[in-house]
Write an enzyme that holds these catalytic residues in place. Structure first.
Site, short mmCIF file in Angstrom:
data_model
loop_
_atom_site.label_atom_id
_atom_site.label_comp_id
_atom_site.label_asym_id
_atom_site.label_seq_id
_atom_site.Cartn_x
_atom_site.Cartn_y
_atom_site.Cartn_z
CE1 TYR A 124 -3.97 2.17 0.49
CE2 TYR A 124 -2.63 3.25 2.17
CZ TYR A 124 -3.75 3.22 1.36
OH TYR A 124 -4.64 4.27 1.40
CE LYS A 128 -3.63 4.79 -1.94
NZ LYS A 128 -4.63 5.30 -2.92
#
Length: 232
Positions: A124, A128
């Site tokens: 993640y 990002k």
């Protein structure tokens, strides 16, 4: 975000991988079933648009919560696929429409994980961070055509998705859900989570002319993260 742009007077189009979810949207919105990481789907969505003023590349999944050695390639690729490939594909097919119009605003959803990183969230956080690099590049590439690009970095947002994160992280760290929740909240200056409405309001600001010279910016909506991994 869709509600906020609707209230601001925009015609709203939404995509979702789940057709059942689209059956619940207001009749005045346009809903299209599509997978954010599928190029054929994204090409089909944008081919139906005659004009596009604002793109919110907001599709995302939390990905696994696990030590790096326990993250499978399947989970890694799935997380980067939706979060990073999805933003890339949306921008790829939005850009020609906006360049033709000589204006537009591309808003990508990153995360405070894209500014600080988080333990046990490698896929993640990597996705990002990548979204921010994509946005910075788009701001330079599309700026001469009058197209602005910015990234919103939400902090911990109240809701079902964050509940899943809290429970998985509690298991990974040997803590309770409430301890993890308190840890996230205590890591911010405002000692709180944020609401989805807070993110939507920032998106509308970035999508309208009041921010007409704001581009290439990474804007956190997080109550100010002081410590991304507080120990409680």
């Amino acid at each position: 975000m869709a509600d906020a742009f609707d209230k601001a007077g925009f015609d709203v189009w939404v995509t979702d991988v789940d057709p059942a979810a689209l059956a619940e949207i207001p009749a005045v919105w346009t809903g299209i079933a599509a997978h954010a990481a599928d190029e054929d789907d994204m090409r089909r969505v944008f081919a139906q648009m005659g004009r596009l003023d604002v793109l919110c590349a907001n599709a995302g999944i939390a990905g696994p919560t696990a030590a790096i050695e326990d993250v499978t390639m399947e989970d890694w690729r799935a997380c980067l696929g939706v979060n990073l490939d999805g933003a890339f594909l949306a921008a790829k097919y939005a850009a020609p429409l906006m360049k033709k119009a000589g204006q537009g605003s591309i808003i990508v959803t990153s995360s405070t994980a894209g500014q600080h990183g988080y333990p046990f969230r490698a896929p993640y956080a990597a996705a990002k961070w990548g979204v921010i690099g994509l946005m910075k590049t788009l701001a330079m590439e599309l700026g001469p055509f009058g197209v602005r690009c910015n990234a919103i970095c939400p902090g911990s947002v109240e809701g079902p998705r964050m509940e899943g994160v809290l429970n998985r992280e509690a298991e990974a760290k040997g803590m309770t859900r409430d301890q993890v929740y308190d840890g996230y909240a205590s890591g911010t200056s405002m000692r709180s989570f944020v609401e989805a409405e807070d993110i939507a309001n920032m998106a509308v600001f970035l999508g309208t002319d009041v921010s007409r010279k704001v581009s290439g910016q990474v804007i956190a909506v997080d109550g100010h993260t002081e410590n991304p991994d507080p120990k409680v």
